[in-house]
Design a protein around this motif. Sequence first.
Motif, PDB file in Angstrom:
ATOM      1  N   UNK A 195      -4.059  -2.470   7.284  1.00 34.72           N
ATOM      2  CA  UNK A 195      -2.800  -1.811   8.033  1.00 34.72           C
ATOM      3  C   UNK A 195      -1.781  -1.908   7.110  1.00 34.72           C
ATOM      4  N   UNK A 196      -0.766  -0.888   7.294  1.00 35.63           N
ATOM      5  CA  UNK A 196       0.315  -1.204   6.278  1.00 35.63           C
ATOM      6  C   UNK A 196       1.199  -2.180   6.764  1.00 35.63           C
ATOM      7  N   UNK A 197       2.050  -2.656   5.796  1.00 35.13           N
ATOM      8  CA  UNK A 197       2.980  -3.677   6.296  1.00 35.13           C
ATOM      9  C   UNK A 197       4.382  -3.437   5.477  1.00 35.13           C
ATOM     10  N   UNK A 218      12.798  -3.816  -3.253  1.00 36.07           N
ATOM     11  CA  UNK A 218      11.755  -4.035  -2.209  1.00 36.07           C
ATOM     12  C   UNK A 218      11.483  -2.617  -1.777  1.00 36.07           C
ATOM     13  N   UNK A 219      12.544  -1.706  -1.579  1.00 35.67           N
ATOM     14  CA  UNK A 219      12.256  -0.353  -1.330  1.00 35.67           C
ATOM     15  C   UNK A 219      11.221   0.268  -2.086  1.00 35.67           C
ATOM     16  N   UNK A 220      11.308   0.090  -3.392  1.00 30.23           N
ATOM     17  CA  UNK A 220      10.343   0.605  -4.467  1.00 30.23           C
ATOM     18  C   UNK A 220       9.084   0.393  -4.463  1.00 30.23           C
ATOM     19  N   UNK A 221       8.592  -0.525  -3.550  1.00 37.09           N
ATOM     20  CA  UNK A 221       7.179  -0.705  -3.164  1.00 37.09           C
ATOM     21  C   UNK A 221       6.791  -0.398  -1.679  1.00 37.09           C
ATOM     22  N   UNK A 222       7.687  -0.063  -0.819  1.00 38.86           N
ATOM     23  CA  UNK A 222       7.199   0.207   0.315  1.00 38.86           C
ATOM     24  C   UNK A 222       6.263   1.407   0.469  1.00 38.86           C
ATOM     25  N   UNK A 223       5.295   1.298   1.290  1.00 40.01           N
ATOM     26  CA  UNK A 223       4.406   2.069   1.585  1.00 40.01           C
ATOM     27  C   UNK A 223       3.175   1.921   0.566  1.00 40.01           C
ATOM     28  N   UNK A 224       3.363   0.713  -0.219  1.00 42.66           N
ATOM     29  CA  UNK A 224       2.146   0.270  -1.112  1.00 42.66           C
ATOM     30  C   UNK A 224       1.609  -1.250  -0.780  1.00 42.66           C
ATOM     31  N   UNK A 225       2.268  -1.597   0.503  1.00 41.41           N
ATOM     32  CA  UNK A 225       1.842  -3.214   0.837  1.00 41.41           C
ATOM     33  C   UNK A 225       0.829  -2.692   2.203  1.00 41.41           C
ATOM     34  N   UNK A 226      -0.175  -3.570   1.953  1.00 39.81           N
ATOM     35  CA  UNK A 226      -1.202  -3.600   3.187  1.00 39.81           C
ATOM     36  C   UNK A 226      -1.788  -4.914   3.530  1.00 39.81           C
ATOM     37  N   UNK A 227      -2.226  -5.103   4.639  1.00 40.95           N
ATOM     38  CA  UNK A 227      -2.668  -6.424   5.206  1.00 40.95           C
ATOM     39  C   UNK A 227      -3.915  -6.289   6.142  1.00 40.95           C
ATOM     40  N   UNK A 228      -4.721  -7.438   5.830  1.00 41.12           N
ATOM     41  CA  UNK A 228      -5.738  -7.507   6.700  1.00 41.12           C
ATOM     42  C   UNK A 228      -6.542  -8.901   6.624  1.00 41.12           C
ATOM     43  N   UNK A 237      -1.601  -4.506  -2.817  1.00 40.83           N
ATOM     44  CA  UNK A 237      -0.691  -3.374  -3.175  1.00 40.83           C
ATOM     45  C   UNK A 237      -1.627  -2.294  -3.750  1.00 40.83           C
ATOM     46  N   UNK A 238      -1.567  -1.039  -3.149  1.00 32.88           N
ATOM     47  CA  UNK A 238      -2.266  -0.113  -3.577  1.00 32.88           C
ATOM     48  C   UNK A 238      -1.387   1.405  -3.009  1.00 32.88           C
ATOM     49  N   UNK A 239      -1.703   2.425  -3.519  1.00 33.28           N
ATOM     50  CA  UNK A 239      -1.064   3.327  -3.069  1.00 33.28           C
ATOM     51  C   UNK A 239      -1.843   4.116  -2.222  1.00 33.28           C
ATOM     52  N   UNK A 240      -3.246   3.869  -2.011  1.00 35.47           N
ATOM     53  CA  UNK A 240      -3.937   4.588  -1.117  1.00 35.47           C
ATOM     54  C   UNK A 240      -4.319   3.753   0.095  1.00 35.47           C
ATOM     55  N   UNK A 241      -4.372   4.432   1.275  1.00 35.30           N
ATOM     56  CA  UNK A 241      -4.865   3.455   2.520  1.00 35.30           C
ATOM     57  C   UNK A 241      -6.349   2.888   2.084  1.00 35.30           C
ATOM     58  N   UNK A 242      -6.489   1.875   2.746  1.00 29.85           N
ATOM     59  CA  UNK A 242      -7.808   0.888   2.462  1.00 29.85           C
ATOM     60  C   UNK A 242      -8.553   0.667   3.762  1.00 29.85           C
ATOM     61  N   UNK A 243      -9.776   1.001   4.097  1.00 33.12           N
ATOM     62  CA  UNK A 243     -10.381   0.805   5.118  1.00 33.12           C
ATOM     63  C   UNK A 243     -10.250  -0.667   5.660  1.00 33.12           C
ATOM     64  N   UNK A 244      -9.892  -0.719   6.988  1.00 35.47           N
ATOM     65  CA  UNK A 244      -9.475  -2.233   7.500  1.00 35.47           C
ATOM     66  C   UNK A 244      -8.272  -2.701   7.381  1.00 35.47           C
TER      67      UNK A 244
END
Length: 290
Positions: free
Chosen positions: A271-273, A221-231, A262-269
Amino acid sequence: MELEIKNISKIYNNGVHALKDVNLTLTPGMFGLLGPNGAGKSSIMRTIATLQQPDSGDILFNGQSILKKPNLFRQKLGYLPQEFGVYSNESALSLLDYFARLKGIKNTKQRKQRIEELLHLVNLTEHCHKAVDTYSGGMRQRFGIAQVLLAEPQVIIVDEPTAGLDPAERNRFYAILHHLTSQAIVILSTHIVADVTDLCNDMAILNKGEILARGAPDELVHSIQGSIWQKSVTKDELAQLRAQHKVLSTRIVKGEIKATIQTTQATTGFLPAIADLEDFYFSYVPELAV
């Protein structure tokens, strides 16, 4: 104590390639084998249980091939399949006594003591005189574990043990399985992510006969932290989102669709999860994402 699965492959007569060069080394504790239905989990469980031969590869227990001398390994094995039958109108007490005699526990006093210990462990003492075929699903699974433990096995296989159980029965079953981890190699085969999250300190994801990932759940799970986003999205936005991003899951929250990508870049709208094991699982088995 070590169980080593080396390059196991299996193709059935209908052409299904169920296992493809599976390699795993297991030591005492709870190991979770996580994958969707049809991933090959039951095939590897049946192979470890020496119920079928692989087309290639070997399985070693403490350095000795279990495929060459299956009867020796079966004396050290406990196997609880997804479904198992019981004799009609027979009580848990009488069935456990019968199975204990089959397993070679000949001393009456010793057999009685072992059965009483196991009935207490699985919380069936007060139900031991009832016919097992009248038990609920959870009670029957607990009886199955008692049967498996009669001969104090060193390797225990449980295949989809909590499927269909209500939350209370699942928690009771978790407690029993956790009790076993210091005594044996316990292999938990399941498609339920919560089973692995709650029980296992080591796991692998199996899909289409191949091991896709292996490690401690927290580390994975730690290996994907920072790449999970929700909206929250509409149905129309969701279709467009699937075309642009890797959508891991969608959930209805307070009447709204909440999408997880799942993405390594911030995406408009978005929020990090905080990532969880379900996110990691869907990142490797995207066809299950909904």
